[in-house]
Design a protein around this motif. Structure first.
Motif, PDB file in Angstrom:
ATOM      1  N   GLU A   1      54.656  -8.200 -43.357  1.00 56.41           N
ATOM      2  CA  GLU A   1      56.116  -8.162 -43.525  1.00 56.41           C
ATOM      3  C   GLU A   1      56.556  -8.713 -44.872  1.00 56.41           C
ATOM      4  O   GLU A   1      57.606  -8.339 -45.392  1.00 56.41           O
ATOM      5  N   LYS A   2      55.745  -9.584 -45.466  1.00 57.71           N
ATOM      6  CA  LYS A   2      56.141 -10.220 -46.724  1.00 57.71           C
ATOM      7  C   LYS A   2      55.556  -9.532 -47.948  1.00 57.71           C
ATOM      8  O   LYS A   2      55.904  -9.883 -49.078  1.00 57.71           O
ATOM      9  N   MET A   3      54.647  -8.586 -47.749  1.00 54.07           N
ATOM     10  CA  MET A   3      54.092  -7.844 -48.880  1.00 54.07           C
ATOM     11  C   MET A   3      55.102  -6.790 -49.340  1.00 54.07           C
ATOM     12  O   MET A   3      55.697  -6.095 -48.520  1.00 54.07           O
ATOM     13  N   SER A   4      55.285  -6.671 -50.639  1.00 54.93           N
ATOM     14  CA  SER A   4      56.317  -5.755 -51.139  1.00 54.93           C
ATOM     15  C   SER A   4      55.739  -4.553 -51.865  1.00 54.93           C
ATOM     16  O   SER A   4      56.482  -3.793 -52.487  1.00 54.93           O
ATOM     17  N   ALA A   5      54.426  -4.339 -51.788  1.00 58.47           N
ATOM     18  CA  ALA A   5      53.809  -3.131 -52.342  1.00 58.47           C
ATOM     19  C   ALA A   5      53.225  -2.338 -51.179  1.00 58.47           C
ATOM     20  O   ALA A   5      52.411  -2.872 -50.417  1.00 58.47           O
ATOM     21  N   PRO A   6      53.600  -1.073 -50.995  1.00 57.06           N
ATOM     22  CA  PRO A   6      53.165  -0.333 -49.805  1.00 57.06           C
ATOM     23  C   PRO A   6      51.665  -0.102 -49.735  1.00 57.06           C
ATOM     24  O   PRO A   6      51.121   0.026 -48.641  1.00 57.06           O
ATOM     25  N   GLU A   7      50.973  -0.065 -50.877  1.00 56.91           N
ATOM     26  CA  GLU A   7      49.524   0.109 -50.802  1.00 56.91           C
ATOM     27  C   GLU A   7      48.841  -1.103 -50.166  1.00 56.91           C
ATOM     28  O   GLU A   7      47.746  -0.989 -49.598  1.00 56.91           O
ATOM     29  N   LEU A   8      49.480  -2.284 -50.268  1.00 49.12           N
ATOM     30  CA  LEU A   8      48.972  -3.455 -49.554  1.00 49.12           C
ATOM     31  C   LEU A   8      49.279  -3.349 -48.061  1.00 49.12           C
ATOM     32  O   LEU A   8      48.439  -3.632 -47.212  1.00 49.12           O
ATOM     33  N   GLN A   9      50.485  -2.925 -47.744  1.00 43.84           N
ATOM     34  CA  GLN A   9      50.897  -2.835 -46.349  1.00 43.84           C
ATOM     35  C   GLN A   9      50.083  -1.804 -45.576  1.00 43.84           C
ATOM     36  O   GLN A   9      49.774  -1.999 -44.405  1.00 43.84           O
ATOM     37  N   ILE A  10      49.724  -0.710 -46.219  1.00 38.74           N
ATOM     38  CA  ILE A  10      49.056   0.361 -45.477  1.00 38.74           C
ATOM     39  C   ILE A  10      47.651  -0.062 -45.059  1.00 38.74           C
ATOM     40  O   ILE A  10      47.183   0.287 -43.980  1.00 38.74           O
ATOM     41  N   TYR A  11      46.956  -0.855 -45.898  1.00 40.97           N
ATOM     42  CA  TYR A  11      45.667  -1.370 -45.451  1.00 40.97           C
ATOM     43  C   TYR A  11      45.875  -2.369 -44.317  1.00 40.97           C
ATOM     44  O   TYR A  11      45.114  -2.394 -43.337  1.00 40.97           O
ATOM     45  N   GLN A  12      46.913  -3.186 -44.428  1.00 38.51           N
ATOM     46  CA  GLN A  12      47.152  -4.183 -43.388  1.00 38.51           C
ATOM     47  C   GLN A  12      47.567  -3.535 -42.071  1.00 38.51           C
ATOM     48  O   GLN A  12      47.276  -4.081 -40.997  1.00 38.51           O
ATOM     49  N   ALA A  13      48.203  -2.370 -42.130  1.00 44.13           N
ATOM     50  CA  ALA A  13      48.485  -1.638 -40.899  1.00 44.13           C
ATOM     51  C   ALA A  13      47.177  -1.243 -40.216  1.00 44.13           C
ATOM     52  O   ALA A  13      47.034  -1.338 -38.998  1.00 44.13           O
ATOM     53  N   ARG A  14      46.211  -0.802 -41.017  1.00 42.75           N
ATOM     54  CA  ARG A  14      44.886  -0.500 -40.467  1.00 42.75           C
ATOM     55  C   ARG A  14      44.235  -1.765 -39.912  1.00 42.75           C
ATOM     56  O   ARG A  14      43.588  -1.735 -38.858  1.00 42.75           O
ATOM     57  N   GLN A  15      44.433  -2.877 -40.592  1.00 42.49           N
ATOM     58  CA  GLN A  15      43.853  -4.138 -40.145  1.00 42.49           C
ATOM     59  C   GLN A  15      44.427  -4.554 -38.789  1.00 42.49           C
ATOM     60  O   GLN A  15      43.692  -5.044 -37.918  1.00 42.49           O
ATOM     61  N   VAL A  16      45.725  -4.374 -38.595  1.00 47.99           N
ATOM     62  CA  VAL A  16      46.335  -4.684 -37.302  1.00 47.99           C
ATOM     63  C   VAL A  16      45.672  -3.857 -36.204  1.00 47.99           C
ATOM     64  O   VAL A  16      45.331  -4.372 -35.134  1.00 47.99           O
ATOM     65  N   TYR A  17      45.471  -2.563 -36.467  1.00 44.80           N
ATOM     66  CA  TYR A  17      44.791  -1.708 -35.489  1.00 44.80           C
ATOM     67  C   TYR A  17      43.386  -2.231 -35.199  1.00 44.80           C
ATOM     68  O   TYR A  17      42.958  -2.277 -34.043  1.00 44.80           O
ATOM     69  N   GLU A  18      42.664  -2.628 -36.249  1.00 44.36           N
ATOM     70  CA  GLU A  18      41.285  -3.080 -36.052  1.00 44.36           C
ATOM     71  C   GLU A  18      41.219  -4.361 -35.230  1.00 44.36           C
ATOM     72  O   GLU A  18      40.303  -4.531 -34.408  1.00 44.36           O
ATOM     73  N   GLU A  19      42.175  -5.254 -35.417  1.00 44.60           N
ATOM     74  CA  GLU A  19      42.169  -6.474 -34.606  1.00 44.60           C
ATOM     75  C   GLU A  19      42.405  -6.126 -33.131  1.00 44.60           C
ATOM     76  O   GLU A  19      41.804  -6.738 -32.235  1.00 44.60           O
ATOM     77  N   ALA A  20      43.265  -5.136 -32.876  1.00 49.93           N
ATOM     78  CA  ALA A  20      43.466  -4.688 -31.494  1.00 49.93           C
ATOM     79  C   ALA A  20      42.193  -4.049 -30.948  1.00 49.93           C
ATOM     80  O   ALA A  20      41.820  -4.267 -29.778  1.00 49.93           O
ATOM     81  N   LEU A  21      41.502  -3.280 -31.783  1.00 51.87           N
ATOM     82  CA  LEU A  21      40.237  -2.662 -31.388  1.00 51.87           C
ATOM     83  C   LEU A  21      39.192  -3.728 -31.051  1.00 51.87           C
ATOM     84  O   LEU A  21      38.437  -3.597 -30.081  1.00 51.87           O
ATOM     85  N   HIS A  22      39.148  -4.789 -31.841  1.00 50.79           N
ATOM     86  CA  HIS A  22      38.191  -5.867 -31.574  1.00 50.79           C
ATOM     87  C   HIS A  22      38.493  -6.537 -30.231  1.00 50.79           C
ATOM     88  O   HIS A  22      37.574  -6.845 -29.462  1.00 50.79           O
ATOM     89  N   THR A  23      39.783  -6.738 -29.951  1.00 49.64           N
ATOM     90  CA  THR A  23      40.163  -7.329 -28.672  1.00 49.64           C
ATOM     91  C   THR A  23      39.735  -6.433 -27.518  1.00 49.64           C
ATOM     92  O   THR A  23      39.249  -6.918 -26.481  1.00 49.64           O
ATOM     93  N   TRP A  24      39.906  -5.128 -27.684  1.00 47.00           N
ATOM     94  CA  TRP A  24      39.433  -4.167 -26.682  1.00 47.00           C
ATOM     95  C   TRP A  24      37.916  -4.312 -26.495  1.00 47.00           C
ATOM     96  O   TRP A  24      37.407  -4.278 -25.377  1.00 47.00           O
ATOM     97  N   THR A  25      37.199  -4.492 -27.588  1.00 49.06           N
ATOM     98  CA  THR A  25      35.743  -4.603 -27.521  1.00 49.06           C
ATOM     99  C   THR A  25      35.312  -5.811 -26.702  1.00 49.06           C
ATOM    100  O   THR A  25      34.424  -5.719 -25.849  1.00 49.06           O
ATOM    101  N   TYR A  26      35.930  -6.966 -26.963  1.00 49.90           N
ATOM    102  CA  TYR A  26      35.578  -8.152 -26.180  1.00 49.90           C
ATOM    103  C   TYR A  26      35.913  -7.940 -24.701  1.00 49.90           C
ATOM    104  O   TYR A  26      35.147  -8.329 -23.811  1.00 49.90           O
ATOM    105  N   GLN A  27      37.075  -7.333 -24.442  1.00 47.31           N
ATOM    106  CA  GLN A  27      37.461  -7.049 -23.067  1.00 47.31           C
ATOM    107  C   GLN A  27      36.453  -6.109 -22.409  1.00 47.31           C
ATOM    108  O   GLN A  27      36.090  -6.276 -21.238  1.00 47.31           O
TER     109      GLN A  27
END
Length: 375
Positions: free
Chosen positions: A132-158
């Motif tokens: 939310e605090k990053m102001s360059a979209p190329e930074l945000q778009i990788y972090q959007a992928r990172q959010v997905y990956e953290e959810a994927l990791h949680t699914w994996t542990y589950q």
């Protein structure tokens, strides 16, 4: 009667004949409002004007890039695509119930108990504080992928917890009731909670320093040391032919985390340079000391009884070695001079090569296998 057909993406019928022309307005009715005049044009975006935080350019305009390396991180992350359902857990179920000792089951369960909570915390920190605090979209778009990956990791542990038949309520509550697990989560929450606020003003230099220190903690310590080191007890079992399905899943997670850490460290370096900012040495020392104490207490609990080839002392010493590596990557002094790499095989876990599919039934070109180059 006009013909109807259905398109490929909606169930709504689509007419092939043009709609009837609207009737002319009757006397006494209001005429249609004229079309709105186009708004004033805007100046084009200049890539040089972008900033990591506090930029004034259009956040919705991806290119031209100022940080092309961030886009490369996004492309690389997408080449490490996988899901936990592709890895068989059948042998792990047998191993857990028939081969693991009591000490080994204690290690396995508590590593999962810590990781399940940690990845949800990571997902929230990226999605609510950093992105939310990053102001360059190329930074945000990788972090959007990172959010997905953290959810994927949680699914994996589950998936691991569910496949083996562990008591989910008991496992998920351990971070609340086991002091050594709770200590790491509580420290992370304390270090991250203030910068999660949407009204956290980064125009204030003190706040900017706190944000940089918080993001350094998250990227270099939470992900770069605690996560990187946190999978090691399971890999120690894998090296003896035990819990290989869970360990393979953690290898894919580790590849994600290597990118998360590298991206975060690059952002911290660029931010410090861009804002002419230095991290306070006293604040850094406190941060490292707290992180080491929390990791040592965690190691003492999960490895209260050593397992073959691994013990609490090795775990804590490896944390110190990784801490020195992360500090050097940011350009900072080593917090634990002289710490040795006591687990040289750990880095190999991020270099998994997949030549067959997960069920070993046919040779594949699974994207996760040979398409990635790791730094």
């Amino acid at each position: 009667m006009s013909a109807l057909h259905f398109n490929d993406w909606d169930d709504a019928p689509v007419r092939t004949t043009p709609p009837a022309r609207p009737a002319p307005a009757q006397a006494g009715t209001a005429a249609p409002a004229p079309a709105a005049a186009p708004g004033p044009s805007l100046a084009p975006v200049n890539a040089a004007d972008k900033r990591i935080v506090g930029g004034k350019t259009d956040i919705n305009q991806l290119a031209p890039f100022k940080y092309p390396w961030a886009w490369e991180f996004f492309l690389k992350a997408n080449r490490n695509h996988w899901t936990p359902l592709e890895i068989s857990m059948a042998q792990d179920v047998h191993d857990y119930h028939h081969k693991l000792s009591g000490a080994e089951r204690h290690v396995f369960e508590n590593v999962l108990a810590y990781l399940t909570t940690s990845d949800i915390l990571a997902m929230r920190n990226i999605g609510l504080a950093v992105m939310e605090k990053m102001s360059a979209p190329e930074l945000q778009i990788y972090q959007a992928r990172q959010v997905y990956e953290e959810a994927l990791h949680t699914w994996t542990y589950q998936h691991c917890i569910e496949s083996i038949g562990l008591d989910q309520q008991e496992i998920y509550n351990r971070y609340r009731v086991v002091p050594a697990i709770h200590g790491k989560i509580a420290l992370a929450n304390r270090r991250l909670e203030r910068v999660m606020r949407p009204d956290f003003d980064l125009a204030d230099r003190d706040n900017l320093h706190e944000f940089a220190l918080s993001y350094f903690f998250f990227a270099a310590i939470f992900e770069g040391c605690w996560f990187y080191n946190g999978f090691t007890p399971i890999f120690a079992l894998q090296r003896r032919g035990l819990m290989k399905g869970a360990a393979e899943q953690l290898q894919y997670i580790m590849r994600d985390e290597v990118l998360h850490c590298a991206f975060g460290i690059r952002v911290v370096r660029e931010l410090l340079k861009e804002e002419n900012l230095s991290l306070d040495p006293a604040a850094l020392k406190t941060l490292w000391d707290e992180a080491e104490a929390a990791e040592a207490a965690y190691a003492a609990y999960i490895l209260r009884d050593p397992i073959l080839g691994y013990n609490a002392d090795l775990h804590t010493r490896q944390f110190r070695f990784m801490a020195n590596r992360r500090a050097r990557q940011v350009g900072l002094a080593e917090p634990f001079p002289g710490a040795e790499n006591v687990l040289p095989w750990l880095d190999e876990q991020a270099n998994l090569r997949k030549e067959k599919n997960f069920f070993e039934t046919r040779v594949t070109e699974y994207q996760t296998g040979g398409a990635l180059a790791w730094e």
